[in-house]
Write a protein that holds these residues in place. Structure first.
Motif, PDB file in Angstrom:
ATOM      1  N   ILE A 467       0.856  -1.184   0.000  1.00  0.00           N
ATOM      2  CA  ILE A 467       0.000   0.000   0.000  1.00  0.00           C
ATOM      3  C   ILE A 467       0.891   1.233   0.000  1.00  0.00           C
ATOM      4  N   ASN A 468       0.791   2.015  -1.037  1.00  0.00           N
ATOM      5  CA  ASN A 468       1.594   3.231  -1.146  1.00  0.00           C
ATOM      6  C   ASN A 468       0.637   4.426  -1.137  1.00  0.00           C
ATOM      7  N   ILE A 469       0.622   5.180  -0.034  1.00  0.00           N
ATOM      8  CA  ILE A 469      -0.310   6.290   0.123  1.00  0.00           C
ATOM      9  C   ILE A 469       0.403   7.590  -0.228  1.00  0.00           C
ATOM     10  N   LEU A 470      -0.142   8.316  -1.179  1.00  0.00           N
ATOM     11  CA  LEU A 470       0.459   9.552  -1.639  1.00  0.00           C
ATOM     12  C   LEU A 470      -0.527  10.703  -1.513  1.00  0.00           C
ATOM     13  N   GLU A 471      -0.008  11.864  -1.144  1.00  0.00           N
ATOM     14  CA  GLU A 471      -0.862  13.048  -1.192  1.00  0.00           C
ATOM     15  C   GLU A 471      -0.857  13.578  -2.625  1.00  0.00           C
ATOM     16  N   TYR A 472      -1.798  14.454  -2.908  1.00  0.00           N
ATOM     17  CA  TYR A 472      -1.987  14.916  -4.283  1.00  0.00           C
ATOM     18  C   TYR A 472      -0.715  15.482  -4.894  1.00  0.00           C
ATOM     19  N   GLU A 473       0.022  16.288  -4.129  1.00  0.00           N
ATOM     20  CA  GLU A 473       1.207  16.928  -4.684  1.00  0.00           C
ATOM     21  C   GLU A 473       2.332  15.933  -4.959  1.00  0.00           C
ATOM     22  N   GLU A 474       2.319  14.794  -4.280  1.00  0.00           N
ATOM     23  CA  GLU A 474       3.358  13.778  -4.495  1.00  0.00           C
ATOM     24  C   GLU A 474       3.061  12.907  -5.712  1.00  0.00           C
ATOM     25  N   PHE A 475       1.784  12.808  -6.060  1.00  0.00           N
ATOM     26  CA  PHE A 475       1.387  11.855  -7.092  1.00  0.00           C
ATOM     27  C   PHE A 475       1.755  12.371  -8.482  1.00  0.00           C
ATOM     28  N   ASN A 476       2.387  11.496  -9.247  1.00  0.00           N
ATOM     29  CA  ASN A 476       2.737  11.783 -10.642  1.00  0.00           C
ATOM     30  C   ASN A 476       2.367  10.564 -11.467  1.00  0.00           C
ATOM     31  N   TYR A 477       1.300  10.659 -12.225  1.00  0.00           N
ATOM     32  CA  TYR A 477       0.750   9.493 -12.918  1.00  0.00           C
ATOM     33  C   TYR A 477       1.762   8.889 -13.882  1.00  0.00           C
ATOM     34  N   ASP A 478       1.901   7.581 -13.769  1.00  0.00           N
ATOM     35  CA  ASP A 478       2.782   6.821 -14.655  1.00  0.00           C
ATOM     36  C   ASP A 478       1.964   5.686 -15.267  1.00  0.00           C
ATOM     37  N   SER A 479       1.705   5.784 -16.547  1.00  0.00           N
ATOM     38  CA  SER A 479       0.836   4.803 -17.210  1.00  0.00           C
ATOM     39  C   SER A 479       1.444   3.412 -17.263  1.00  0.00           C
ATOM     40  N   THR A 480       2.760   3.299 -17.001  1.00  0.00           N
ATOM     41  CA  THR A 480       3.398   1.977 -17.039  1.00  0.00           C
ATOM     42  C   THR A 480       3.327   1.257 -15.702  1.00  0.00           C
ATOM     43  N   ASP A 481       2.850   1.951 -14.678  1.00  0.00           N
ATOM     44  CA  ASP A 481       2.702   1.331 -13.362  1.00  0.00           C
ATOM     45  C   ASP A 481       1.405   0.531 -13.354  1.00  0.00           C
ATOM     46  N   ASN A 482       1.519  -0.784 -13.194  1.00  0.00           N
ATOM     47  CA  ASN A 482       0.346  -1.656 -13.310  1.00  0.00           C
ATOM     48  C   ASN A 482      -0.426  -1.833 -12.000  1.00  0.00           C
ATOM     49  N   ARG A 483      -0.018  -1.138 -10.956  1.00  0.00           N
ATOM     50  CA  ARG A 483      -0.745  -1.259  -9.697  1.00  0.00           C
ATOM     51  C   ARG A 483      -2.122  -0.594  -9.799  1.00  0.00           C
ATOM     52  N   LYS A 484      -2.990  -0.956  -8.887  1.00  0.00           N
ATOM     53  CA  LYS A 484      -4.320  -0.358  -8.837  1.00  0.00           C
ATOM     54  C   LYS A 484      -4.208   1.059  -8.277  1.00  0.00           C
ATOM     55  N   TYR A 485      -4.882   1.992  -8.920  1.00  0.00           N
ATOM     56  CA  TYR A 485      -4.917   3.377  -8.449  1.00  0.00           C
ATOM     57  C   TYR A 485      -6.263   3.631  -7.773  1.00  0.00           C
ATOM     58  N   LEU A 486      -6.215   4.061  -6.519  1.00  0.00           N
ATOM     59  CA  LEU A 486      -7.435   4.353  -5.784  1.00  0.00           C
ATOM     60  C   LEU A 486      -7.416   5.810  -5.334  1.00  0.00           C
ATOM     61  N   LEU A 487      -8.505   6.512  -5.605  1.00  0.00           N
ATOM     62  CA  LEU A 487      -8.674   7.888  -5.152  1.00  0.00           C
ATOM     63  C   LEU A 487      -9.575   7.872  -3.929  1.00  0.00           C
ATOM     64  N   PHE A 488      -9.043   8.334  -2.787  1.00  0.00           N
ATOM     65  CA  PHE A 488      -9.807   8.354  -1.538  1.00  0.00           C
ATOM     66  C   PHE A 488     -10.135   9.803  -1.214  1.00  0.00           C
ATOM     67  N   LYS A 489     -11.424  10.151  -1.302  1.00  0.00           N
ATOM     68  CA  LYS A 489     -11.882  11.521  -1.046  1.00  0.00           C
ATOM     69  C   LYS A 489     -12.653  11.558   0.267  1.00  0.00           C
ATOM     70  N   ASN A 490     -12.239  12.434   1.160  1.00  0.00           N
ATOM     71  CA  ASN A 490     -12.860  12.550   2.474  1.00  0.00           C
ATOM     72  C   ASN A 490     -12.959  14.037   2.813  1.00  0.00           C
TER      73      ASN A 490
END
Length: 693
Positions: A467-490
């Protein structure tokens, strides 16, 4: 001798603290408290980061680490040390007031416990409650030595005082605010030539304890002054940097802002009665410290002055930041003082004019402050004390008065319970655990900063890569990363992160239909999406126009007055733009944009802004035609200013559907200085991006 009734009184207020934890707990703030949790977890595992100045707050780190060793990393383990500290504080207040009778005991414990910020922080993973214990513990030792020690055991009391002050020093630097009070005691005793041995022993004990402390720091780090070096290296510019802002900001801070804060936040209650006594004709003698009552009244008054005026910096004049938690240490001290004044009012109607007048003034100030302390605290208190003037002071009426006083003081506690039920922190935590941590798939979680910190805390700070938890500013989308991307909005953790909806990245503001909603709780405003597509205008679109105005030369599309070009204050280069009311304005006709293969326009703006004080200014993006403005989005500039008289980057954006654009429209971007105060702008830029949605 303590009676069973007094023991029951004590347990009633201890019970209130425990009930608050179970029914009024709203979790963590997400910054300092969870940082302490991480440091305590590391300390438990033998890891200490001496470059982090928080690591030197040894008491909270050590006690929390011990709690984690016993109970594991959990909310209960995080709260347990603070709850115990809070109970010890009540025990000290109990020890002081139990000899003054049940009325004083009940009132003093009520004023302490039901001061809404004391009970609020009674279970929080923060060092401020430790400072409260250090201050009240130190004053208790001095008080007992001066007024109750029949054996005059000087060395024992000196050791206890030295240890209590060291406890505060190991907890947080705000213990320095007690220094003026200690100096007053010391100077008064020197003048009177009394208690000299006590102070000599205390100084020797203090020097010895600090020497041992700094020697241990040297053994661990190789630098005696590592604590202060780390504080200096971790310091940052903020609204509390009074030495780096205008003189006007400093004057406001010491002239009225501190006093307004304690009224607005409901901490002025005890001081109402201390001030009432000090305004009486017999008040001058209390500063001689001839008895216990004088000791607590004087201590309350000097601590109040110290909190407002004393500098916490050795190199410049910079008073303490206006955050109510820094001043919790005043609560039990002033509660002890106020309890005696209130008892005298109940029994003999003493100081009735002073009390009523001051209550009225405080209530009026609270009313115009527009907080809830007027209706929830000061107005009910004023009515209670005013009505009691016309009632006989018989035992029955005195008891009714005390009951009503406790009810009034606990009104805000009840509102805390209601807020906690609305927040449902424990349910929020369970949702994150169920939806994220109990999911066995390797996932990247994108969320806000506070939710990230909470997530790592819920996960016992494990870093297993699953589980890799990133804040918005840390996240940089990489289309080659095959892991599941989950957006958690609270909503709640977004609020704690100080983010508005427009502060979120575009893909989080506008979750497109290609993405799958996995979970939603509308009551708590929580949603979890599996992201299959990230719409990022900067990556997915094309730049139609990018213009930067640094005010060094004339730039196309910017309307400005040359008289406002200034070299007095600038962020970069030689010039900036002085904003009298409206800044230099970007203006562009949308008909000239290349909108082929475009369905959306993404308008980004940013500017470095300089304000000397709090502002109502707005950064505005609007679209208009000859009929007038038909799109308008503004953001409040003040939210993004972390210190006045300094430059801060302000960002704003607007997303527009091409179909919503009318012919012959103009995009305008500008800063509106509503109050026409001193303000400057520099490096003002606008970018227009077109993309297919």
């Amino acid at each position: 001798m303590k009676t069973k009734r007094q023991i029951l009184i004590l347990f009633f207020f201890i019970g209130a603290i425990i009930l608050h934890h179970f029914f009024g707990y709203i979790g963590h703030f997400g910054y300092d408290d969870l940082h302490y949790a991480k440091l305590a977890h590391d300390f438990k595992n033998g890891v200490i980061d001496f470059n982090d100045h928080f690591s030197f707050r040894s008491t909270i780190i050590a006690f929390t680490a011990l709690s984690y060793s016993i109970f594991g990393v959990s909310d209960f383990a995080s709260s347990f040390p603070s709850i115990i500290i809070s109970i010890i504080i009540l025990l000290i207040v109990y020890k002081i007031l139990s000899v003054k009778g049940n009325k004083a005991l009940i009132i003093g414990l009520a004023l302490t416990t039901f001061s809404n910020w004391f009970i609020f922080y009674s279970d929080k993973l923060m060092p401020d409650i430790y400072i409260v214990l250090s201050v009240i513990g130190s004053l208790y030792v001095i008080h007992e030595y001066r007024y109750r020690d029949i054996n005059n055991n000087v060395l024992a009391f000196s050791l206890l005082l030295g240890f209590s002050l060291l406890f505060g020093f190991l907890s947080k630097g705000t213990i320095v605010l007690i220094v003026p009070l200690l100096l007053y005691y010391f100077i008064l005793d020197i003048i009177r030539k009394q208690h000299i041995k006590f102070w000599i022993y205390t100084i020797l004990c203090g020097v010895a304890m600090l020497s041992i402390y700094f020697f241990i720091i040297w053994l661990l780090t190789g630098d005696f002054l590592k604590r202060f070096d780390s504080i200096s290296s971790n310091s940052y510019l903020n609204l509390c940097s009074y030495d780096k802002q205008s003189f006007q900001i400093l004057i406001k801070r010491i002239a009225y802002q501190f006093f307004h804060m304690i009224i607005y936040q409901g901490m002025a209650t005890g001081f109402i009665f201390v001030l009432a006594y000090l305004l009486s004709s017999k008040s001058f003698r209390v500063f001689k410290l001839e008895d216990s009552f004088s000791f607590w009244i004087t201590s309350s008054f000097i601590l109040l002055l110290s909190s407002n005026f004393m500098s916490i910096s050795l190199t410049s004049y910079s008073p303490m930041c206006l955050d109510i938690r820094h001043y919790l240490f005043m609560v039990p001290v002033v509660s002890i003082s106020a309890s005696s004044v209130i008892v005298n009012f109940i029994e003999r109607k003493d100081l009735k004019i002073q009390i009523i007048v001051i209550l009225a003034v405080i209530a009026v100030v609270a009313y115009f402050s527009q907080g809830n302390s007027f209706l929830h605290l000061y107005l009910p208190l004023f009515i209670l004390f005013l009505c009691y003037l016309f009632i006989k002071s018989n035992p029955r009426n005195q008891n009714v008065f005390i009951i009503l006083l406790i009810i009034i003081l606990s009104i805000r506690l009840i509102s805390m319970f209601n807020y906690a039920q609305k927040i449902e922190y424990r349910q929020q935590k369970q949702i994150f655990k169920t939806q994220i941590l109990e999911n066995n798939d390797s996932s990247v979680i994108i969320t806000n900063d506070v939710q990230k910190r909470l997530g790592n805390y819920y996960n016992d700070f494990r870093d297993d890569g699953n589980i890799n938890i990133l804040e918005y500013e840390e996240f940089n989308y990489d289309s080659t990363d095959n892991r599941k991307y989950l957006l958690f909005k609270n909503w709640y953790t977004r609020y704690l992160s100080n983010l508005e909806v427009h502060d979120l990245p575009y893909y989080a503001q506008n979750v497109t239909s290609e993405n799958e909603l996995l979970y939603q709780n509308e009551d708590l405003n929580i949603a979890v999406y599996q992201m299959h597509n990230f719409t990022i205008p900067e990556k997915n679109g094309k730049t139609l126009l990018h213009s930067i105005n640094n005010f060094e030369e004339n730039i196309p599309f910017w309307n400005q007055t040359s008289d406002n070009i200034s070299d007095e204050v600038k962020y970069e280069g030689n010039f900036s733009y002085r904003v009298s009311e409206f800044s230099s304005t970007f203006e562009f006709n949308t008909d000239t944009l290349d909108l082929d293969n475009v369905s959306q326009l993404y308008i980004k703006s940013s500017a470095y802004c300089y304000f000397t004080e709090r502002t109502d200014a707005k950064l505005i993006i609007s679209i208009e035609n000859e009929e007038g403005v038909y799109m308008w989005e503004d953001i409040e500039v003040n939210k993004y200013i972390k210190a006045f008289s300094n430059w801060w980057l302000i960002k704003h954006e607007l997303n527009v559907s091409k179909s919503a654009l009318k012919e012959n429209s103009k995009i305008k971007v500008y800063l509106w200085n509503v109050a026409k105060q001193e303000a400057y702008v520099d490096n003002f830029q606008v970018e227009i991006i077109g993309y297919l949605n």
